[in-house]
Scaffold this active site. Structure first.
Site, PDB file in Angstrom:
ATOM      1  N   SER A  40      57.934  11.772   5.410  1.00 25.04           N
ATOM      2  CA  SER A  40      58.847  11.426   6.479  1.00 25.04           C
ATOM      3  C   SER A  40      58.726  12.413   7.614  1.00 25.04           C
ATOM      4  CB  SER A  40      60.270  11.363   5.926  1.00 25.04           C
ATOM      5  OG  SER A  40      61.192  11.004   6.929  1.00 25.04           O
ATOM      6  N   CYS A  41      59.785  12.533   8.381  1.00 29.34           N
ATOM      7  CA  CYS A  41      59.788  13.306   9.617  1.00 29.34           C
ATOM      8  C   CYS A  41      60.780  14.460   9.517  1.00 29.34           C
ATOM      9  CB  CYS A  41      60.168  12.411  10.786  1.00 29.34           C
ATOM     10  SG  CYS A  41      59.457  10.741  10.732  1.00 29.34           S
ATOM     11  N   ASP A  42      60.972  15.136  10.638  1.00 30.24           N
ATOM     12  CA  ASP A  42      61.970  16.189  10.724  1.00 30.24           C
ATOM     13  C   ASP A  42      62.667  16.072  12.068  1.00 30.24           C
ATOM     14  OD1 ASP A  42      61.431  18.289   8.358  1.00 30.24           O
ATOM     15  OD2 ASP A  42      59.524  17.474   9.048  1.00 30.24           O
ATOM     16  N   ASN A  61      59.848  15.339  15.221  1.00 31.80           N
ATOM     17  CA  ASN A  61      58.484  14.856  14.992  1.00 31.80           C
ATOM     18  C   ASN A  61      58.573  13.506  14.309  1.00 31.80           C
ATOM     19  OD1 ASN A  61      56.899  16.852  16.071  1.00 31.80           O
ATOM     20  ND2 ASN A  61      56.418  17.844  14.133  1.00 31.80           N
ATOM     21  N   GLU A 117      64.972   9.294   9.906  1.00 29.44           N
ATOM     22  CA  GLU A 117      64.071   9.738   8.851  1.00 29.44           C
ATOM     23  C   GLU A 117      64.080   8.721   7.718  1.00 29.44           C
ATOM     24  OE1 GLU A 117      62.649  12.531   9.581  1.00 29.44           O
ATOM     25  OE2 GLU A 117      64.016  13.120  11.180  1.00 29.44           O
TER      26      GLU A 117
END
Length: 421
Positions: A5-7, A26, A92
């Site tokens: 996933s993302c942050d 991101n 996310e």
């Protein structure tokens, strides 16, 4: 599914320098996917109008706000973005005990765009998202592929005064309000016992599934997650690494701070491999309502090799031509059933130029070093120019120079690839 996933990060006073909120994210996506940055103006709609999202139609709002979005080019929604009222949202992927293989419905990315288009505060965006979630649910592949890659969603929603963390499991959800300091989310549930709003049957459902005994203090992450709270906090996850990096700059967090965090590869926040950081965003939102926010987007993979290009909401902005992917209309394979039988070329002009520059950086040391320096010099110059507007505000005389701010910076970025000192 391995959690990929993302942050997303937010910092509010007193964690930031000055009376500003700083937001960053991101978007980690499949390595063959194009992330575009697009603008949509405010609009009014007649009663009964529908809006076609990625997979389903929903009722359109009477009015939608102007938005700037960073999104996978094949879908309607967005990974992240901002609106003219300086609301910012990022989402996310999260996985938990509840399955997420439902029928096609709204994607979490659709909910990001719907929240931005319909809400002028973070709290209102929270209500927009949860209302739509409860009415329509989420479902459908989150990749341009028939592999049925699905997940639940967490969201970080910010405005000038506060932020909200919203974490979902199916149509149930929990939310935590953030009024000061910093907060980050990643690919795991992070809301524990501090719950400021929740689905009316959140606890009842957890109890019925045997995830909570109904007596001890309710802990959302512990009840709905695969991992217990102690394991989450003790892990070397990107969530924990991001939290540590924010703590190091606590009290002095700026746009540059978040850009450096988003570029960090050792922590995994700047992701490489089959999933990579396909697009990045950093926003600076002054607490003063008379000051405009500045929203920076890369529209290209790997923030370490990209320029964060500024965008300011002013009247008469046109579509962002250098970061807008080709449009295939009803002939798009995403719109056909069965879906995803082919993948059209979605590369926008900046993406194509960035591919060439990245290849040079990889293979030609001195020339690559010069390109990277050119890009950093351009970014530093734009950050200094935007600081003037953050301090003094934007007036009528500034509007003409800001209408094409993002597109002009994208042109300068492409020139920076040419290896001129």
């Amino acid at each position: 599914m391995f959690p990929t996933s993302c942050d997303t990060f937010v910092a509010l006073p007193p964690s930031t320098e000055g009376q500003r909120v700083v937001f960053g994210k991101n978007a980690d996506r499949p390595s063959d996917e194009v992330q575009e940055v697009v603008y949509f103006r405010a609009n009014d709609y007649d009663p009964g109008t529908k809006v076609e999202c990625t997979y389903i139609e929903v009722e359109q709002a009477a009015h939608t706000h102007a938005v700037v979005l960073s999104r996978p080019a094949w879908l309607w929604g967005a990974e992240m973005g901002a609106n003219e009222h300086q609301v910012c949202i990022g989402n996310e992927a999260v996985w938990g005990r509840e399955g997420c293989d439902g029928e096609e419905a709204l994607l979490g990315m659709d909910l990001v765009r719907l929240g931005l288009e319909r809400a002028d505060t973070a709290e209102k965006a929270l209500h927009v998202i949860t209302d739509l979630l409860e009415r329509h649910g989420t479902g459908g592949s989150c990749m341009e592929d028939n592999c049925n890659f699905t997940y639940h969603n967490s969201f970080l929603i910010a405005d000038r005064t506060e932020a909200w963390v919203l974490e979902t499991s199916g149509q149930r959800w929990a939310a935590e309000r953030v009024t000061e300091g910093f907060r980050n989310i990643s690919n795991e549930y992070s809301i524990t016992t501090r719950i400021d709003k929740e689905h009316p049957k959140l606890r009842e459902y957890a109890k019925s599934q045997g995830w909570w005994d109904g007596v001890s203090e309710f802990n959302f992450a512990q009840a709905y997650s695969y991992m217990n709270t102690a394991r989450i906090e003790a892990s070397d996850s990107r969530y924990c690494e991001g939290k540590k990096m924010m703590e190091k700059s606590n009290g002095h967090i700026t746009a540059e701070t978040l850009m450096e965090i988003l570029r960090d590869k050792e922590s995994g926040i700047n992701m490489e491999g089959a999933f990579l950081s396909a697009g990045s965003m950093v926003s600076v939102i002054p607490r003063d309502p008379t000051r405009s926010g500045v929203h920076y987007f890369t529209a290209t993979p790997d923030p370490e090799r990209s320029v964060f290009k500024p965008f300011i909401f002013v009247p008469d902005i046109r579509q962002l031509k250098h970061t807008c992917s080709p449009w295939y209309g009803e002939d798009d394979p995403v719109k056909q059933k069965p879906r995803f039988k082919s993948k059209p070329d979605r590369k926008h002009p900046l993406f194509l130029k960035h591919e060439v520059a990245s290849a040079i950086i990889e293979t030609t040391k001195e020339r690559g070093k010069q390109i990277l320096q050119n890009m950093r010099d351009l970014e530093k110059k734009k950050l200094a120019e935007m600081e003037v507007f953050l301090v003094k505000g934007v007036d009528l005389d500034d509007w003409p120079s800001l209408v094409n701010l993002f597109s002009n910076t994208a042109e300068e970025e492409m020139e920076a690839y040419s290896n001129r000192p």
